[in-house]
Design a protein around this motif. Structure first.
Motif, mmCIF file in Angstrom:
data_model
loop_
_atom_site.group_PDB
_atom_site.id
_atom_site.type_symbol
_atom_site.label_atom_id
_atom_site.label_comp_id
_atom_site.label_asym_id
_atom_site.label_seq_id
_atom_site.Cartn_x
_atom_site.Cartn_y
_atom_site.Cartn_z
ATOM 1 N N PHE A 130 0.800 -1.237 0.000
ATOM 2 C CA PHE A 130 0.000 0.000 0.000
ATOM 3 C C PHE A 130 0.828 1.280 0.000
ATOM 4 C CE2 PHE A 130 0.356 -0.961 4.652
ATOM 5 C CZ PHE A 130 1.030 0.191 5.041
ATOM 6 N N GLY A 131 2.152 1.166 0.212
ATOM 7 C CA GLY A 131 2.980 2.364 0.420
ATOM 8 C C GLY A 131 2.894 3.390 -0.691
ATOM 9 N N ALA A 132 2.833 2.919 -1.949
ATOM 10 C CA ALA A 132 2.752 3.859 -3.076
ATOM 11 C C ALA A 132 1.406 4.582 -3.079
ATOM 12 C CB ALA A 132 2.964 3.112 -4.397
ATOM 13 N N ALA A 133 0.335 3.836 -2.822
ATOM 14 C CA ALA A 133 -1.008 4.426 -2.817
ATOM 15 C C ALA A 133 -1.174 5.451 -1.701
ATOM 16 C CB ALA A 133 -2.065 3.327 -2.668
ATOM 17 N N ALA A 134 -0.573 5.177 -0.542
ATOM 18 C CA ALA A 134 -0.785 6.030 0.636
ATOM 19 C C ALA A 134 -0.044 7.359 0.566
ATOM 20 C CB ALA A 134 -0.370 5.269 1.901
ATOM 21 N N LYS A 135 0.872 7.524 -0.390
ATOM 22 C CA LYS A 135 1.616 8.783 -0.458
ATOM 23 C C LYS A 135 1.322 9.588 -1.720
ATOM 24 C CE LYS A 135 5.905 6.521 -2.113
ATOM 25 N NZ LYS A 135 6.037 6.951 -3.489
ATOM 26 N N ALA A 136 0.252 9.227 -2.460
ATOM 27 C CA ALA A 136 0.048 9.870 -3.766
ATOM 28 C C ALA A 136 -1.147 10.815 -3.846
ATOM 29 C CB ALA A 136 -0.081 8.797 -4.849
ATOM 30 N N ALA A 276 -6.093 -1.054 -0.670
ATOM 31 C CA ALA A 276 -6.052 0.110 0.241
ATOM 32 C C ALA A 276 -6.912 1.253 -0.321
ATOM 33 C CB ALA A 276 -4.613 0.558 0.475
ATOM 34 N N PRO A 277 -6.762 1.635 -1.602
ATOM 35 C CA PRO A 277 -7.669 2.650 -2.156
ATOM 36 C C PRO A 277 -9.113 2.158 -2.232
ATOM 37 C CG PRO A 277 -5.773 2.312 -3.613
ATOM 38 C CD PRO A 277 -5.734 1.240 -2.582
ATOM 39 N N MET A 278 -9.292 0.866 -2.470
ATOM 40 C CA MET A 278 -10.637 0.292 -2.606
ATOM 41 C C MET A 278 -11.435 0.420 -1.300
ATOM 42 S SD MET A 278 -11.412 -3.608 -3.837
ATOM 43 C CE MET A 278 -10.578 -3.445 -5.414
ATOM 44 N N ILE A 279 -10.792 0.054 -0.194
ATOM 45 C CA ILE A 279 -11.456 0.129 1.117
ATOM 46 C C ILE A 279 -11.760 1.586 1.471
ATOM 47 C CG2 ILE A 279 -11.050 -0.172 3.608
ATOM 48 C CD1 ILE A 279 -9.573 -2.823 2.811
ATOM 49 N N ALA A 280 -10.787 2.478 1.227
ATOM 50 C CA ALA A 280 -11.008 3.904 1.502
ATOM 51 C C ALA A 280 -12.167 4.438 0.668
ATOM 52 C CB ALA A 280 -9.740 4.695 1.202
ATOM 53 N N TYR A 281 -12.199 4.067 -0.608
ATOM 54 C CA TYR A 281 -13.257 4.508 -1.520
ATOM 55 C C TYR A 281 -14.614 3.962 -1.091
ATOM 56 C CZ TYR A 281 -15.949 4.793 -5.903
ATOM 57 O OH TYR A 281 -16.914 5.028 -6.844
ATOM 58 N N ASP A 282 -14.648 2.677 -0.747
ATOM 59 C CA ASP A 282 -15.897 2.049 -0.319
ATOM 60 C C ASP A 282 -16.442 2.715 0.942
ATOM 61 O OD1 ASP A 282 -17.666 -0.360 -0.915
ATOM 62 O OD2 ASP A 282 -17.211 -0.722 1.199
ATOM 63 N N ALA A 283 -15.536 2.998 1.888
ATOM 64 C CA ALA A 283 -15.946 3.657 3.137
ATOM 65 C C ALA A 283 -16.546 5.036 2.852
ATOM 66 C CB ALA A 283 -14.756 3.782 4.078
ATOM 67 N N LEU A 284 -15.932 5.770 1.940
ATOM 68 C CA LEU A 284 -16.451 7.095 1.558
ATOM 69 C C LEU A 284 -17.825 6.989 0.904
ATOM 70 C CD1 LEU A 284 -13.319 8.831 -0.004
ATOM 71 C CD2 LEU A 284 -14.695 9.792 1.832
ATOM 72 N N LEU A 285 -17.969 6.000 0.017
ATOM 73 C CA LEU A 285 -19.242 5.806 -0.684
ATOM 74 C C LEU A 285 -20.389 5.566 0.293
ATOM 75 C CD1 LEU A 285 -18.607 3.441 -3.739
ATOM 76 C CD2 LEU A 285 -19.821 5.615 -3.795
ATOM 77 N N THR A 308 -5.511 2.739 4.953
ATOM 78 C CA THR A 308 -6.868 3.042 4.473
ATOM 79 C C THR A 308 -7.405 4.296 5.162
ATOM 80 O OG1 THR A 308 -7.786 1.482 6.100
ATOM 81 C CG2 THR A 308 -7.375 0.640 3.884
ATOM 82 N N GLY A 309 -7.002 4.501 6.431
ATOM 83 C CA GLY A 309 -7.427 5.697 7.154
ATOM 84 C C GLY A 309 -6.815 6.963 6.589
ATOM 85 N N LEU A 310 -5.532 6.891 6.237
ATOM 86 C CA LEU A 310 -4.844 8.035 5.639
ATOM 87 C C LEU A 310 -5.503 8.428 4.308
ATOM 88 C CD1 LEU A 310 -2.535 10.018 4.956
ATOM 89 C CD2 LEU A 310 -1.075 8.056 4.474
ATOM 90 N N ILE A 311 -5.757 7.447 3.458
ATOM 91 C CA ILE A 311 -6.347 7.728 2.138
ATOM 92 C C ILE A 311 -7.770 8.267 2.303
ATOM 93 C CG2 ILE A 311 -7.069 6.719 -0.059
ATOM 94 C CD1 ILE A 311 -4.801 4.574 0.445
ATOM 95 N N ALA A 312 -8.580 7.575 3.114
ATOM 96 C CA ALA A 312 -9.974 7.989 3.292
ATOM 97 C C ALA A 312 -10.068 9.353 3.964
ATOM 98 C CB ALA A 312 -10.726 6.949 4.123
#
Length: 358
Positions: A130-136, A276-285, A308-312
């Motif tokens: 998840f490291g790349a996703a969490a910093k972008a 990681a982006p999927m869970i954050a996105y789903d939580a937002l939805l 997932t918390g950082l992204i969301a």
């Protein structure tokens, strides 16, 4: 500007909550985490401070990426060299924050003194984390305008594969950067997943153009797309016009964990660049503007809640600002002032670029 600052700050809040000084990071039960939260008085009773609720390495890497993006670079190659320099330097500040081993290992291959090949790293079988996703997300904040999509695709891939040189890893950074840009543009949330799948061919085209590791990429490319296609079908979002997710009313902590494990690649939810982006996105939805519900789904589950918390949290801030969030969660947050400064600087950098174009 306020939403840019809120995005950076709430990303930090989401990370600190999901991490809980490493305690919740290793817990595999969302129910246990939520019971422990209740024993602390619930979300509203928490006061986040640097000692008990420090930021994890994920937010420090997001801040490092943002720092490079606000420098006065002449070309994207200059930006990549600056990123390499800052990433290597960041390894010192990550000591004591139990940094992700893949991030540390990836930084070893960066070459700050090689002007031409500084950011060219070998393909990494372990680079799907998840490291790349969490910093972008900050990449999407810097290049949020629709006409900047080409920059967003290139920069998110390069920042991602510097350390996570695997399609599942760096396509995760494309996803979070893209989602941040969609949040700022005001695109309907229900369309984001479909739009991501439309942009992935551009990412493949860019990778072909750079002629690096395409044989290895092709072997692993399909996985990310297949997982997202499966997710969209499960939520009833795969067709145009379908923007409301199908969700079971019995979606409690245990059901959440079961669902997230099904989306994961190894039973550990949020550990990879696709989920990681999927869970954050789903939580937002599902949560909409309900911050408490977002936390239950994105920060307090039996997986990588810091990522997932950082992204969301960041995406929530870009969508809704700080108004829905108790001030006790961000007032004394670790590195809050710096996070706000970075949010403001990203806003100014993106605005300046737009005015130059005009």
């Amino acid at each position: 500007m306020e939403k840019f600052k809120a995005g950076m700050v709430l990303g930090g809040v989401g990370d600190a909550l999901g991490f809980r000084k490493g305690r919740w990071e290793s817990c595999t039960s969302g129910r246990k985490i939520q019971e422990e939260l209740e024993s602390l008085g619930g979300l509203g009773a928490l006061k986040l401070d640097p000692d008990q609720w420090p930021l994890s390495d994920a937010t420090l890497m997001h801040m490092t990426t943002a720092q490079a993006l606000i420098t006065d670079y002449w070309s994207l190659e200059d930006l990549y060299r600056e990123l390499v320099r800052l990433y290597v330097g960041a390894m010192v500040s990550l000591q004591g924050r139990t940094p992700d081993p893949t991030t540390v290992e990836g930084c070893v291959h960066l070459k700050p003194h090689n002007v031409l090949l500084a950011w060219h790293t070998p393909f990494n079988e372990k680079g799907s984390g998840f490291g790349a996703a969490a910093k972008a997300m900050c990449v999407g904040m810097r290049y949020w305008q629709p006409e900047r999509l080409e920059n967003l695709v290139e920069v998110s891939i390069e920042t991602g594969r510097m350390i996570h040189n695997h399609p599942t890893g760096f396509l995760g950074s494309l996803a979070t950067a893209l989602f941040a840009s969609f949040a700022i543009q005001g695109k309907p949330l229900g369309t984001w997943g479909r739009e991501l799948l439309k942009v992935i061919p551009r990412a493949e085209e860019y990778c072909r153009k750079t002629i690096r590791h395409m044989a290895e990429y092709q072997e692993n490319w399909f996985y990310f797309e297949a997982k997202w296609q499966f997710y969209l079908e499960e939520r009833g979002l795969e067709k145009e016009g379908q923007n409301k997710p199908l969700v079971d009313n019995r979606y409690d902590a245990d059901e959440t964990d079961k669902t997230y494990k099904r989306w994961s690649s190894e039973g550990r939810a949020g550990r990879r660049g696709h989920d990681a982006p999927m869970i954050a996105y789903d939580a937002l939805l599902i949560a909409g503007s309900d911050w408490a519900q977002l936390c239950r789904r994105a920060m307090f589950h039996g997986g990588a809640g810091e990522a997932t918390g950082l992204i969301a949290g960041c995406l929530f801030g870009l969508l809704y600002g700080l108004n829905q969030v108790p001030s006790s969660l961000y007032q004394d947050l670790d590195k809050r002032e710096r996070l706000e400064q970075l949010g403001e600087a990203l806003y100014k950098a993106a605005s300046a670029e737009k005015s130059i174009d005009k």
